[in-house]
Motif scaffolding. Structure first.
Motif, PDB file in Angstrom:
ATOM      1  N   ASN A  28      18.299 -61.264 -24.845  1.00 28.79           N
ATOM      2  CA  ASN A  28      19.124 -61.088 -23.652  1.00 28.79           C
ATOM      3  C   ASN A  28      19.154 -59.615 -23.263  1.00 28.79           C
ATOM      4  N   GLY A  29      19.683 -59.360 -22.069  1.00 24.97           N
ATOM      5  CA  GLY A  29      19.751 -57.982 -21.594  1.00 24.97           C
ATOM      6  C   GLY A  29      20.673 -57.880 -20.399  1.00 24.97           C
ATOM      7  N   THR A  30      20.890 -56.658 -19.948  1.00 24.59           N
ATOM      8  CA  THR A  30      21.742 -56.420 -18.781  1.00 24.59           C
ATOM      9  C   THR A  30      21.098 -55.363 -17.888  1.00 24.59           C
ATOM     10  N   ALA A  31      21.446 -55.443 -16.620  1.00 28.56           N
ATOM     11  CA  ALA A  31      21.054 -54.420 -15.652  1.00 28.56           C
ATOM     12  C   ALA A  31      22.290 -54.054 -14.854  1.00 28.56           C
ATOM     13  N   THR A  32      22.566 -52.767 -14.740  1.00 28.65           N
ATOM     14  CA  THR A  32      23.678 -52.275 -13.937  1.00 28.65           C
ATOM     15  C   THR A  32      23.097 -51.436 -12.808  1.00 28.65           C
ATOM     16  N   PHE A  33      23.405 -51.826 -11.577  1.00 26.44           N
ATOM     17  CA  PHE A  33      22.931 -51.140 -10.376  1.00 26.44           C
ATOM     18  C   PHE A  33      24.071 -50.302  -9.808  1.00 26.44           C
ATOM     19  N   TYR A  34      23.763 -49.080  -9.386  1.00 28.47           N
ATOM     20  CA  TYR A  34      24.761 -48.214  -8.765  1.00 28.47           C
ATOM     21  C   TYR A  34      24.175 -47.664  -7.466  1.00 28.47           C
ATOM     22  N   PHE A  35      24.817 -47.987  -6.341  1.00 33.64           N
ATOM     23  CA  PHE A  35      24.390 -47.549  -5.023  1.00 33.64           C
ATOM     24  C   PHE A  35      25.415 -46.556  -4.482  1.00 33.64           C
ATOM     25  N   GLN A  36      25.032 -45.307  -4.308  1.00 34.78           N
ATOM     26  CA  GLN A  36      25.914 -44.281  -3.746  1.00 34.78           C
ATOM     27  C   GLN A  36      25.788 -44.314  -2.223  1.00 34.78           C
ATOM     28  N   ASN A  37      26.907 -44.523  -1.531  1.00 40.31           N
ATOM     29  CA  ASN A  37      26.956 -44.588  -0.062  1.00 40.31           C
ATOM     30  C   ASN A  37      25.925 -45.554   0.527  1.00 40.31           C
ATOM     31  N   PRO A  38      25.939 -46.808   0.101  1.00 34.95           N
ATOM     32  CA  PRO A  38      24.960 -47.765   0.626  1.00 34.95           C
ATOM     33  C   PRO A  38      25.226 -48.115   2.090  1.00 34.95           C
ATOM     34  N   LYS A  39      24.178 -48.545   2.751  1.00 33.33           N
ATOM     35  CA  LYS A  39      24.275 -48.976   4.151  1.00 33.33           C
ATOM     36  C   LYS A  39      25.275 -50.124   4.290  1.00 33.33           C
ATOM     37  N   ALA A  40      25.378 -50.968   3.281  1.00 32.95           N
ATOM     38  CA  ALA A  40      26.287 -52.114   3.332  1.00 32.95           C
ATOM     39  C   ALA A  40      27.745 -51.698   3.496  1.00 32.95           C
ATOM     40  N   LEU A  41      28.098 -50.462   3.105  1.00 34.94           N
ATOM     41  CA  LEU A  41      29.472 -49.979   3.234  1.00 34.94           C
ATOM     42  C   LEU A  41      29.678 -49.106   4.469  1.00 34.94           C
ATOM     43  N   ASN A  42      28.651 -48.948   5.263  1.00 33.28           N
ATOM     44  CA  ASN A  42      28.729 -48.147   6.478  1.00 33.28           C
ATOM     45  C   ASN A  42      29.832 -48.698   7.377  1.00 33.28           C
ATOM     46  N   GLN A  43      30.613 -47.817   7.957  1.00 30.78           N
ATOM     47  CA  GLN A  43      31.739 -48.255   8.793  1.00 30.78           C
ATOM     48  C   GLN A  43      31.283 -49.056  10.006  1.00 30.78           C
ATOM     49  N   SER A  44      30.052 -48.858  10.443  1.00 29.47           N
ATOM     50  CA  SER A  44      29.561 -49.617  11.591  1.00 29.47           C
ATOM     51  C   SER A  44      29.095 -51.016  11.193  1.00 29.47           C
ATOM     52  N   SER A  45      28.975 -51.260   9.890  1.00 31.69           N
ATOM     53  CA  SER A  45      28.538 -52.572   9.418  1.00 31.69           C
ATOM     54  C   SER A  45      29.704 -53.556   9.446  1.00 31.69           C
ATOM     55  N   THR A  46      29.480 -54.696  10.060  1.00 29.68           N
ATOM     56  CA  THR A  46      30.513 -55.736  10.110  1.00 29.68           C
ATOM     57  C   THR A  46      30.138 -56.933   9.251  1.00 29.68           C
ATOM     58  N   ASP A  47      28.999 -56.839   8.560  1.00 23.25           N
ATOM     59  CA  ASP A  47      28.540 -57.946   7.730  1.00 23.25           C
ATOM     60  C   ASP A  47      29.284 -57.966   6.407  1.00 23.25           C
ATOM     61  N   GLU A  48      29.670 -59.149   5.986  1.00 24.51           N
ATOM     62  CA  GLU A  48      30.395 -59.330   4.735  1.00 24.51           C
ATOM     63  C   GLU A  48      29.427 -59.248   3.556  1.00 24.51           C
ATOM     64  N   ILE A  49      29.846 -58.554   2.506  1.00 26.22           N
ATOM     65  CA  ILE A  49      29.050 -58.492   1.286  1.00 26.22           C
ATOM     66  C   ILE A  49      29.310 -59.776   0.515  1.00 26.22           C
ATOM     67  N   THR A  50      28.269 -60.573   0.348  1.00 30.42           N
ATOM     68  CA  THR A  50      28.415 -61.894  -0.280  1.00 30.42           C
ATOM     69  C   THR A  50      27.813 -61.954  -1.671  1.00 30.42           C
ATOM     70  N   GLY A  51      27.278 -60.847  -2.161  1.00 29.54           N
ATOM     71  CA  GLY A  51      26.615 -60.773  -3.459  1.00 29.54           C
ATOM     72  C   GLY A  51      25.499 -59.762  -3.329  1.00 29.54           C
ATOM     73  N   MET A  52      24.631 -59.714  -4.330  1.00 26.01           N
ATOM     74  CA  MET A  52      23.441 -58.881  -4.251  1.00 26.01           C
ATOM     75  C   MET A  52      22.247 -59.792  -4.455  1.00 26.01           C
ATOM     76  N   TYR A  53      21.290 -59.680  -3.558  1.00 28.41           N
ATOM     77  CA  TYR A  53      20.130 -60.559  -3.570  1.00 28.41           C
ATOM     78  C   TYR A  53      18.878 -59.722  -3.793  1.00 28.41           C
ATOM     79  N   LEU A  54      18.143 -60.038  -4.856  1.00 30.58           N
ATOM     80  CA  LEU A  54      16.887 -59.364  -5.166  1.00 30.58           C
ATOM     81  C   LEU A  54      15.786 -60.302  -4.697  1.00 30.58           C
ATOM     82  N   ILE A  55      15.050 -59.896  -3.674  1.00 26.86           N
ATOM     83  CA  ILE A  55      14.109 -60.794  -3.015  1.00 26.86           C
ATOM     84  C   ILE A  55      12.690 -60.234  -3.111  1.00 26.86           C
ATOM     85  N   ASP A  56      11.769 -61.080  -3.561  1.00 30.61           N
ATOM     86  CA  ASP A  56      10.352 -60.716  -3.586  1.00 30.61           C
ATOM     87  C   ASP A  56       9.525 -61.976  -3.360  1.00 30.61           C
ATOM     88  N   GLU A  57       8.205 -61.857  -3.548  1.00 29.38           N
ATOM     89  CA  GLU A  57       7.338 -62.994  -3.257  1.00 29.38           C
ATOM     90  C   GLU A  57       7.545 -64.186  -4.189  1.00 29.38           C
TER      91      GLU A  57
END
Length: 111
Positions: A28-57
């Motif tokens: 087993n293992g763990t990954a901890t992600f840290y985003f400093q000033n992410p776009k998702a927290l931008n005051q102009s963003s009105t989209d709700e944070i529903t989780g974190m999605y890692l998307i690839d092929e």
């Protein structure tokens, strides 16, 4: 194309700091992600944070353990925690991270 999203369909531009841990027996293992000033927290963003999605092929990894960090009442960062409980989950996560790192210029430092 490997992307991280906090709201479906909106790619996060900020590249995170990622810390990995793995058990001695590699089960087993763990990954901890840290985003400093992410776009998702931008005051102009009105989209709700529903989780974190890692998307690839290969598809999508969904992380629901996402927390905002506040400084003086303002959101400054997002932290996400992903727990992997099998070798297969670890391998799948690492395939995503290798693709993401290659596309976004991340490096790996073993401690």
């Amino acid at each position: 194309m490997a992307q991280i999203q906090f709201s479906r369909g909106i790619n996060e531009d900020v590249v995170p700091e990622v810390k990995l841990t793995r058990s001695r027996d590699n089960t087993n293992g763990t990954a901890t992600f840290y985003f400093q000033n992410p776009k998702a927290l931008n005051q102009s963003s009105t989209d709700e944070i529903t989780g974190m999605y890692l998307i690839d092929e290969e598809g999508e990894l969904v992380i629901k353990d996402v927390k905002a960090k506040f400084i003086n009442g303002k959101p400054e960062a997002l932290e996400a925690f992903y727990g992997m409980k099998s070798v297969e989950e670890w391998d799948r996560f690492m395939r995503f991270m290798n693709r993401y790192a290659e596309e976004h210029g991340l490096g790996f430092t073993k401690s």
